[in-house]
Design a protein around this motif. Structure first.
Motif, PDB file in Angstrom:
ATOM      1  N   VAL A 114      -7.910  -0.546  -3.416  1.00 61.78           N
ATOM      2  CA  VAL A 114      -8.666   0.703  -3.343  1.00 61.78           C
ATOM      3  C   VAL A 114     -10.111   0.415  -2.963  1.00 61.78           C
ATOM      4  CG1 VAL A 114      -9.493   2.690  -4.656  1.00 61.78           C
ATOM      5  CG2 VAL A 114      -7.159   1.849  -4.982  1.00 61.78           C
ATOM      6  N   THR A 115     -10.629   1.160  -1.987  1.00 63.55           N
ATOM      7  CA  THR A 115     -11.979   0.949  -1.474  1.00 63.55           C
ATOM      8  C   THR A 115     -12.937   2.030  -1.978  1.00 63.55           C
ATOM      9  OG1 THR A 115     -11.633   2.314   0.492  1.00 63.55           O
ATOM     10  CG2 THR A 115     -10.967  -0.016   0.630  1.00 63.55           C
ATOM     11  N   GLY A 116     -14.203   1.809  -1.734  1.00 65.12           N
ATOM     12  CA  GLY A 116     -15.198   2.816  -2.059  1.00 65.12           C
ATOM     13  C   GLY A 116     -14.962   4.104  -1.302  1.00 65.12           C
ATOM     14  N   ALA A 117     -14.508   3.983  -0.048  1.00 64.70           N
ATOM     15  CA  ALA A 117     -14.206   5.182   0.744  1.00 64.70           C
ATOM     16  C   ALA A 117     -13.053   5.961   0.134  1.00 64.70           C
ATOM     17  CB  ALA A 117     -13.886   4.794   2.182  1.00 64.70           C
ATOM     18  N   ASP A 118     -12.038   5.257  -0.388  1.00 61.51           N
ATOM     19  CA  ASP A 118     -10.927   5.937  -1.060  1.00 61.51           C
ATOM     20  C   ASP A 118     -11.437   6.740  -2.249  1.00 61.51           C
ATOM     21  OD1 ASP A 118      -8.983   4.804   0.633  1.00 61.51           O
ATOM     22  OD2 ASP A 118      -8.813   3.023  -0.633  1.00 61.51           O
ATOM     23  N   ILE A 119     -12.308   6.138  -3.032  1.00 52.69           N
ATOM     24  CA  ILE A 119     -12.847   6.804  -4.218  1.00 52.69           C
ATOM     25  C   ILE A 119     -13.679   8.015  -3.820  1.00 52.69           C
ATOM     26  CG2 ILE A 119     -14.430   6.513  -6.176  1.00 52.69           C
ATOM     27  CD1 ILE A 119     -13.517   3.552  -6.250  1.00 52.69           C
ATOM     28  N   ALA A 120     -14.420   7.890  -2.722  1.00 52.55           N
ATOM     29  CA  ALA A 120     -15.313   8.976  -2.292  1.00 52.55           C
ATOM     30  C   ALA A 120     -14.571  10.126  -1.635  1.00 52.55           C
ATOM     31  CB  ALA A 120     -16.361   8.423  -1.332  1.00 52.55           C
ATOM     32  N   ASN A 121     -13.372   9.865  -1.102  1.00 48.40           N
ATOM     33  CA  ASN A 121     -12.715  10.869  -0.265  1.00 48.40           C
ATOM     34  C   ASN A 121     -11.445  11.470  -0.841  1.00 48.40           C
ATOM     35  OD1 ASN A 121     -14.626  10.576   1.839  1.00 48.40           O
ATOM     36  ND2 ASN A 121     -13.548   8.760   2.601  1.00 48.40           N
ATOM     37  N   SER A 122     -10.953  10.968  -1.963  1.00 45.64           N
ATOM     38  CA  SER A 122      -9.629  11.380  -2.428  1.00 45.64           C
ATOM     39  C   SER A 122      -9.584  11.600  -3.928  1.00 45.64           C
ATOM     40  CB  SER A 122      -8.577  10.306  -2.083  1.00 45.64           C
ATOM     41  OG  SER A 122      -8.554  10.008  -0.712  1.00 45.64           O
ATOM     42  N   ASN A 123      -8.654  12.453  -4.348  1.00 41.56           N
ATOM     43  CA  ASN A 123      -8.245  12.460  -5.744  1.00 41.56           C
ATOM     44  C   ASN A 123      -7.436  11.194  -5.987  1.00 41.56           C
ATOM     45  OD1 ASN A 123      -9.325  15.065  -5.994  1.00 41.56           O
ATOM     46  ND2 ASN A 123      -7.369  16.032  -5.464  1.00 41.56           N
ATOM     47  N   LEU A 124      -7.754  10.460  -7.025  1.00 44.51           N
ATOM     48  CA  LEU A 124      -7.030   9.226  -7.327  1.00 44.51           C
ATOM     49  C   LEU A 124      -5.961   9.506  -8.371  1.00 44.51           C
ATOM     50  CD1 LEU A 124      -9.858   6.525  -7.469  1.00 44.51           C
ATOM     51  CD2 LEU A 124      -8.490   7.288  -5.518  1.00 44.51           C
ATOM     52  N   VAL A 125      -4.722   9.170  -8.038  1.00 44.65           N
ATOM     53  CA  VAL A 125      -3.589   9.385  -8.929  1.00 44.65           C
ATOM     54  C   VAL A 125      -3.160   8.006  -9.420  1.00 44.65           C
ATOM     55  CG1 VAL A 125      -1.289  10.383  -9.144  1.00 44.65           C
ATOM     56  CG2 VAL A 125      -2.950  11.401  -7.558  1.00 44.65           C
ATOM     57  N   CYS A 126      -3.649   7.632 -10.585  1.00 43.97           N
ATOM     58  CA  CYS A 126      -3.505   6.253 -11.072  1.00 43.97           C
ATOM     59  C   CYS A 126      -2.370   6.152 -12.086  1.00 43.97           C
ATOM     60  CB  CYS A 126      -4.800   5.781 -11.721  1.00 43.97           C
ATOM     61  SG  CYS A 126      -6.208   5.703 -10.605  1.00 43.97           S
ATOM     62  N   PHE A 127      -1.478   5.210 -11.856  1.00 44.50           N
ATOM     63  CA  PHE A 127      -0.403   4.928 -12.799  1.00 44.50           C
ATOM     64  C   PHE A 127      -0.680   3.588 -13.476  1.00 44.50           C
ATOM     65  CE2 PHE A 127       1.457   8.094 -10.100  1.00 44.50           C
ATOM     66  CZ  PHE A 127       2.313   8.804 -10.932  1.00 44.50           C
ATOM     67  N   GLY A 128      -0.279   3.495 -14.739  1.00 48.22           N
ATOM     68  CA  GLY A 128      -0.506   2.274 -15.489  1.00 48.22           C
ATOM     69  C   GLY A 128      -1.371   2.521 -16.706  1.00 48.22           C
ATOM     70  N   ASP A 129      -2.024   1.461 -17.179  1.00 40.88           N
ATOM     71  CA  ASP A 129      -2.911   1.558 -18.331  1.00 40.88           C
ATOM     72  C   ASP A 129      -4.140   0.691 -18.080  1.00 40.88           C
ATOM     73  OD1 ASP A 129      -2.354  -1.161 -19.034  1.00 40.88           O
ATOM     74  OD2 ASP A 129      -0.633  -0.554 -20.229  1.00 40.88           O
ATOM     75  N   PRO A 130      -5.108   0.635 -18.997  1.00 44.12           N
ATOM     76  CA  PRO A 130      -6.321  -0.157 -18.740  1.00 44.12           C
ATOM     77  C   PRO A 130      -6.068  -1.649 -18.559  1.00 44.12           C
ATOM     78  CG  PRO A 130      -6.731   1.435 -20.470  1.00 44.12           C
ATOM     79  CD  PRO A 130      -5.252   1.463 -20.207  1.00 44.12           C
ATOM     80  N   SER A 131      -4.895  -2.124 -18.962  1.00 46.45           N
ATOM     81  CA  SER A 131      -4.560  -3.536 -18.760  1.00 46.45           C
ATOM     82  C   SER A 131      -3.908  -3.775 -17.404  1.00 46.45           C
ATOM     83  CB  SER A 131      -3.614  -4.010 -19.867  1.00 46.45           C
ATOM     84  OG  SER A 131      -3.180  -5.332 -19.634  1.00 46.45           O
ATOM     85  N   SER A 132      -3.098  -2.820 -16.943  1.00 46.58           N
ATOM     86  CA  SER A 132      -2.313  -3.042 -15.722  1.00 46.58           C
ATOM     87  C   SER A 132      -2.964  -2.495 -14.464  1.00 46.58           C
ATOM     88  CB  SER A 132      -0.919  -2.427 -15.877  1.00 46.58           C
ATOM     89  OG  SER A 132      -1.009  -1.016 -16.000  1.00 46.58           O
ATOM     90  N   ASN A 133      -3.893  -1.558 -14.608  1.00 49.35           N
ATOM     91  CA  ASN A 133      -4.489  -0.910 -13.441  1.00 49.35           C
ATOM     92  C   ASN A 133      -6.006  -1.049 -13.498  1.00 49.35           C
ATOM     93  OD1 ASN A 133      -5.615   1.194 -11.669  1.00 49.35           O
ATOM     94  ND2 ASN A 133      -3.497   1.871 -11.432  1.00 49.35           N
ATOM     95  N   ARG A 134      -6.592  -1.708 -12.507  1.00 50.28           N
ATOM     96  CA  ARG A 134      -8.026  -1.976 -12.506  1.00 50.28           C
ATOM     97  C   ARG A 134      -8.866  -0.707 -12.470  1.00 50.28           C
ATOM     98  NH1 ARG A 134      -8.996  -7.180  -8.450  1.00 50.28           N
ATOM     99  NH2 ARG A 134      -7.421  -8.560  -9.386  1.00 50.28           N
ATOM    100  N   LEU A 135      -8.374   0.313 -11.754  1.00 51.87           N
ATOM    101  CA  LEU A 135      -9.132   1.564 -11.682  1.00 51.87           C
ATOM    102  C   LEU A 135      -9.201   2.228 -13.048  1.00 51.87           C
ATOM    103  CD1 LEU A 135     -10.508   2.983  -9.249  1.00 51.87           C
ATOM    104  CD2 LEU A 135      -8.972   1.126  -8.617  1.00 51.87           C
ATOM    105  N   ILE A 136      -8.077   2.231 -13.766  1.00 54.91           N
ATOM    106  CA  ILE A 136      -8.074   2.833 -15.100  1.00 54.91           C
ATOM    107  C   ILE A 136      -9.009   2.056 -16.027  1.00 54.91           C
ATOM    108  CG2 ILE A 136      -6.656   3.442 -17.091  1.00 54.91           C
ATOM    109  CD1 ILE A 136      -4.292   3.794 -15.202  1.00 54.91           C
ATOM    110  N   ALA A 137      -9.014   0.738 -15.906  1.00 55.45           N
ATOM    111  CA  ALA A 137      -9.907  -0.072 -16.737  1.00 55.45           C
ATOM    112  C   ALA A 137     -11.366   0.290 -16.495  1.00 55.45           C
ATOM    113  CB  ALA A 137      -9.673  -1.556 -16.459  1.00 55.45           C
ATOM    114  N   ARG A 138     -11.710   0.622 -15.253  1.00 50.90           N
ATOM    115  CA  ARG A 138     -13.105   0.949 -14.931  1.00 50.90           C
ATOM    116  C   ARG A 138     -13.562   2.269 -15.528  1.00 50.90           C
ATOM    117  NH1 ARG A 138     -14.065   0.417  -8.582  1.00 50.90           N
ATOM    118  NH2 ARG A 138     -16.152   1.129  -9.246  1.00 50.90           N
ATOM    119  N   ILE A 139     -12.639   3.188 -15.717  1.00 48.88           N
ATOM    120  CA  ILE A 139     -13.068   4.532 -16.110  1.00 48.88           C
ATOM    121  C   ILE A 139     -12.635   4.935 -17.515  1.00 48.88           C
ATOM    122  CG2 ILE A 139     -13.276   5.436 -13.773  1.00 48.88           C
ATOM    123  CD1 ILE A 139     -10.156   6.199 -15.799  1.00 48.88           C
ATOM    124  N   ILE A 140     -11.814   4.146 -18.201  1.00 50.70           N
ATOM    125  CA  ILE A 140     -11.240   4.599 -19.467  1.00 50.70           C
ATOM    126  C   ILE A 140     -12.312   4.928 -20.496  1.00 50.70           C
ATOM    127  CG2 ILE A 140     -10.943   2.268 -20.404  1.00 50.70           C
ATOM    128  CD1 ILE A 140      -8.611   5.342 -20.861  1.00 50.70           C
TER     129      ILE A 140
END
Length: 703
Positions: free
Chosen positions: A567-593
C-alpha cells in the motif's frame, strides 16, 4: 425464414401476453426462504464444448492483445483513448463468464469478440462511428476502476455534425430482474423494454435518447448499482446534447424499484418519474411477496431499512411529478399501494395508472395513457429553481435537494427535514428564504451562476426556524451560497460549510454504515503477517476471500486488492481502505489501531467499559481513516448482505451498522459472518456511544 415485417408483427402479437420478467428472474416464494438451501446467484453455467471453448479463448486472447496495443497507441490521444471502454466491454463480457464458470452462449461470445475487434480496428484508425448509433457503451467506474457497460438508444433526429444547439430528452431506464443477465447477455441482446410506447422491441425513438442501465447486474440499482446509474448518466450527458431539464426516471419490475429509489434520493436530477411495479420498501414487500416476516429482525437491520425505504421519504416527491404504473392483478402492485398510502399521509400528489386485469406487464392502453401524461410533463421540463422545497432524509448519504444541502444531523437514522420557500417583498421581488427544519444542525443554501432569484449585491434575509439572519450578498454572476449552523435553538451564519476540518463528525460521504465504504473508490488490503489468534486469523482471511469473490459476483468487477506491504501513500490519499486482519497481521491496522474508538490486542477487544475476549472475537467497523480522514477505513468486512439476500432484491439492505464484534465460534452463514456479540452506530462525532443495556452498544431507532 420470416421476413422482418412478418417477424415484427409476430412479436407485437405475442408481446402483450408475455410477462416482462422471465421465469428465471423471479424470487421463487418460500423456496427462497431457506437460508440453508440457497441457490447460487449468478447460476453456475454449463461447460462449453471443447471446440467452442478453444475458439472463444483464442478470440479473447486476440482481443485482449489488441486492447493492450490500443492503450499504448492512444496514450497521447486522450479523446480517442476515452473511447477505449467501448471496446473493453466486449472483452469483459466474454472473459467473466468464461473464467468464472457462468452461463455463456457460444454464439453470443463469438459475436461479442467480433464486435470488439471491429471497434478496435476502427479506433486504431481514429474512427468511432458507433458513438452516433444505438448500442452498448462503456465507462470507467471510479469505485473500483472497472469498465462497466450501459446501452444507449439514439434518436433518429440526432445528427452529430449538426451543431444547432438542440438538446434532447433522455429516458433513464432500469431493467427487470434477470439472474442470467451477465455482461455478455446485456451487450449482445438488446433489451426490448426501454421504449414500450409502441410495444415494439428495438424501436428507435424520434426525439429522445434512452439510457438503459446495466446497474452492475441485479442489485435493484442499490449500492454500487446505484452509483452505476449516476456514472452512466454522467458519461452520456458529457458526450451528447442532453437537456438536463427533461430527464425521465423510468423502470419496470426490479427497474421499477430502482426508479422509486432514484426518484426519492436524487429527486432534483429528473423532470418526472414513472416507476412500474417493483418494490418501494422492504418489510411489507417481503411479507406480501415473499411470505417472509422481518418484524423480528435485529433492531439495527430494521433501523437500516431507512436507507432504501422510499415510503419513509415520499415527501421528496412533492418536488417531482411522479406517475406510477401497476397491473391490477400484479403482486408487485403492492409497491405503489404502499407509496400511495405514505404519500397521502404527507399530502403528496402521487398519481398512478393501473392496467386493468393485467399481471406483471404493461397493459397497452394504460401504457399509451402513461406515455401521454409523461410526454406532457416532459414538454414543460423541470424547473431548476423551484420556489418551494420539501426535503426529508435519514442520512447524510442523501443530503441535497436543489438549492438546499443538509450538512449536519443531530441524530442519524432519525427523520430529518428541511423545508424551504423563496420569500418576496411587497413589490413581489424575491428577497429571502424561509426554512423549517427538524433534526438538522447545519445546512447550505446555494444557487449556481445565473440561477439565483435575488438581485446581484442583495443580502437575502434567511429565516431558519425562529432565527432571522442577514446572509452574504449575491455575486455579480447571480450565484449565491450561504452556510448556516445551529447552536442550541438558534442558527447563525458561518463562512464555510460544516465539515470534518474542525474535528471528526459525520458528513456527506463520511457517515456510515459499513456498506457506504463501497460506494466510492476503495482498496482491499490483505494481511501478510501472523494473526494474534489462529482461529480469528482464519476467519479474517476467509472473510477477505468472501468479500473479493462476492464483489465480483454481485457487483461485476474484480475488486482492487493489495497486500498490506504494497500500500502506497497515493492509495491512502485516494481510496477507502478495506483492511482485513488484526494489528499483528496487517501493517495498516497496526498503524491506526491506537487512533480508533476501540482498543484491540491479543487478549481483548475493548468497547468503552466493555471487554470481549480476542481469542474468539473480531471487530468490524467503518470509521474515518486516521491516516487520511476524508476517506473511510473499513475493518474486516465487505458489503454486509450475503447469499440469502441475493434471492430477493428487497432483502438487499445493510445488515450491520457502523461497527460490530463478531464471535468466530459461530460459523458464518448465508445471512451473517458469525455471531454478533456487540454492535451499534457511532455518534455524530464518530464517538463510541454508551452501552444501551440490552447487549448491544449504540441506540435503537423507532420505525
Amino acid at each position: 425464414m420470416l421476413n422482418r415485417t412478418l417477424l415484427r408483427r409476430l412479436v407485437r402479437s405475442l408481446l402483450p401476453l408475455v410477462c416482462f420478467t422471465p421465469a428465471h428472474a423471479l424470487a421463487d416464494g418460500t423456496r427462497d426462504n431457506l437460508p440453508d438451501a440457497v441457490r447460487p446467484i449468478p447460476p453456475i453455467g454449463k461447460e462449453l464444448a471443447p471446440a467452442d471453448a478453444d475458439v472463444i479463448k483464442t478470440g479473447l486472447e486476440a482481443l485482449g492483445a489488441r486492447i493492450d496495443a490500443l492503450r499504448e497507441q492512444l496514450k497521447d490521444k486522450p479523446p480517442l483513448l476515452a473511447q477505449l471502454p467501448d471496446v473493453r466491454i466486449y472483452y469483459n463480457a466474454v472473459r467473466y463468464p468464461l473464467v468464472y464458470h457462468e452461463t455463456i452462449d457460444p454464439a453470443d461470445a463469438r459475436q461479442a469478440l467480433a464486435d470488439g475487434m471491429e471497434r478496435a480496428r476502427l479506433l486504431a484508425s481514429g474512427q468511432t462511428p458507433w458513438t452516433s448509433t444505438s448500442g452498448p457503451r462503456g465507462y470507467l467506474s471510479r469505485i473500483d476502476g472497472s469498465v462497466q457497460p450501459y446501452r444507449l438508444t439514439i434518436p433518429s433526429e440526432y445528427v452529430p455534425a449538426k451543431a444547432d444547439g438542440r438538446r434532447f430528452r433522455l429516458d433513464f431506464w432500469g431493467h427487470g430482474r434477470d439472474e442470467l443477465l451477465t455482461e455478455l447477455r446485456f451487450v449482445i441482446r438488446p433489451d426490448p423494454l426501454p421504449d414500450l410506447s409502441a410495444l415494439e422491441p428495438y424501436h428507435q425513438p424520434k426525439d429522445k435518447f434512452i439510457l438503459s442501465l446495466y446497474g452492475r447486474y441485479i442489485n435493484a440499482f442499490k449500492f454500487a448499482g446505484e452509483i452505476d446509474g449516476l456514472e452512466a448518466l454522467d458519461a452520456v450527458c458529457h458526450s451528447y446534447p442532453i437537456d438536463e431539464n427533461r430527464i425521465l426516471d423510468i423502470g419496470f419490475s426490479m427497474g421499477g424499484a430502482g426508479a422509486w429509489e432514484y426518484a426519492v434520493h436524487y429527486t432534483d436530477l429528473f423532470a418526472a418519474a414513472t416507476p412500474g411495479a417493483g418494490f418501494s420498501e422492504t418489510p411489507e414487500f417481503l411479507k406480501t411477496f415473499q411470505k417472509e416476516d422481518v418484524s423480528n429482525s435485529p433492531w439495527y437491520e430494521q433501523t437500516l431499512y431507512h436507507l432504501y425505504d422510499c415510503t419513509d421519504i415520499v415527501a421528496n416527491l412533492s418536488n417531482l411529478p411522479t406517475i406510477a404504473y401497476a397491473g391490477e392483478i400484479d403482486p408487485q402492485k403492492q409497491a405503489s399501494d404502499a407509496m400511495l398510502r405514505a404519500a397521502a399521509l404527507e399530502h403528496v400528489d402521487l398519481q398512478r395508472i393501473v392496467g386493468p386485469k393485467t399481471a406483471h406487464r404493461y397493459e397497452p392502453a394504460a401504457k399509451r395513457e402513461l406515455d401521454r401524461r409523461i410526454d406532457e410533463i416532459l414538454s414543460k421540463g423541470r424547473n431548476p429553481v423551484p420556489p418551494r422545497l420539501r426535503f426529508t432524509t435519514y442520512t447524510l448519504r442523501y443530503n441535497r435537494m436543489y438549492w438546499i444541502t443538509v450538512d449536519g444531523l443531530e441524530h442519524h437514522w432519525r427523520r430529518a427535514r428541511a423545508d424551504g420557500s423563496i420569500t418576496h417583498d411587497a413589490q413581489r421581488a424575491a428577497n429571502g428564504i424561509a426554512l423549517q427544519t427538524e433534526n438538522v444542525t447545519a445546512l447550505t443554501l446555494s444557487f449556481p451562476a445565473g440561477r439565483c432569484p435575488f438581485e446581484p449585491g442583495r443580502r437575502p434575509i434567511v429565516q431558519v426556524d425562529q432565527t432571522k439572519l442577514t446572509a452574504p450578498p449575491v455575486a455579480d454572476d447571480r450565484s449565491w451560497t450561504a452556510h448556516f449552523v445551529r447552536s442550541g435553538d438558534a442558527w447563525k451564519t458561518i463562512d464555510v460549510p460544516l465539515d470534518g476540518s474542525g474535528g471528526l463528525r459525520k458528513i456527506h460521504g463520511l457517515q456510515g454504515p459499513i456498506d457506504d465504504g463501497f460506494m466510492d473508490r476503495f482498496l482491499i488490503v490483505r494481511p501478510t503477517g501472523k494473526a494474534f489468534n489462529a482461529k480469528c486469523g482464519e476467519w479474517e482471511q476467509a472473510e477477505c476471500d468472501h468479500a473479493i469473490e462476492h464483489w465480483r459476483k454481485q457487483f461485476r468487477a474484480e475488486a482492487p486488492v493489495k497486500d498490506d506491504t504494497q500500500v502506497t501513500g497515493a492509495d491512502i490519499a485516494n481510496s477507502n481502505l478495506v483492511c482485513f486482519g488484526d494489528p499483528s497481521s496487517n501493517r495498516l491496522i497496526a498503524r491506526i489501531i491506537g487512533k480508533l474508538p476501540i482498543a484491540w490486542d491479543a487478549s481483548s477487544i475493548r468497547l468503552g467499559a466493555r471487554t470481549i475476549p480476542a481469542a474468539t472475537h473480531v471487530p468490524i467497523l467503518i470509521y474515518p481513516n486516521p491516516l487520511h480522514p476524508v476517506h473511510y477505513l473499513v475493518l474486516n468486512s465487505g458489503f454486509t448482505y450475503r447469499e440469502y439476500d441475493y434471492l430477493n432484491n428487497a432483502r438487499q439492505t445493510p445488515k450491520l451498522p457502523d461497527y460490530s464484534v463478531i464471535d468466530v465460534d459461530v460459523p458464518p452463514t448465508s445471512r451473517s459472518p458469525g455471531g454478533v456479540t456487540a454492535t451499534g452506530f457511532f455518534g455524530e462525532d464518530w464517538s463510541l456511544l454508551p452501552d444501551d443495556g440490552v447487549g448491544a452498544v449504540g441506540w435503537h431507532s423507532e420505525r
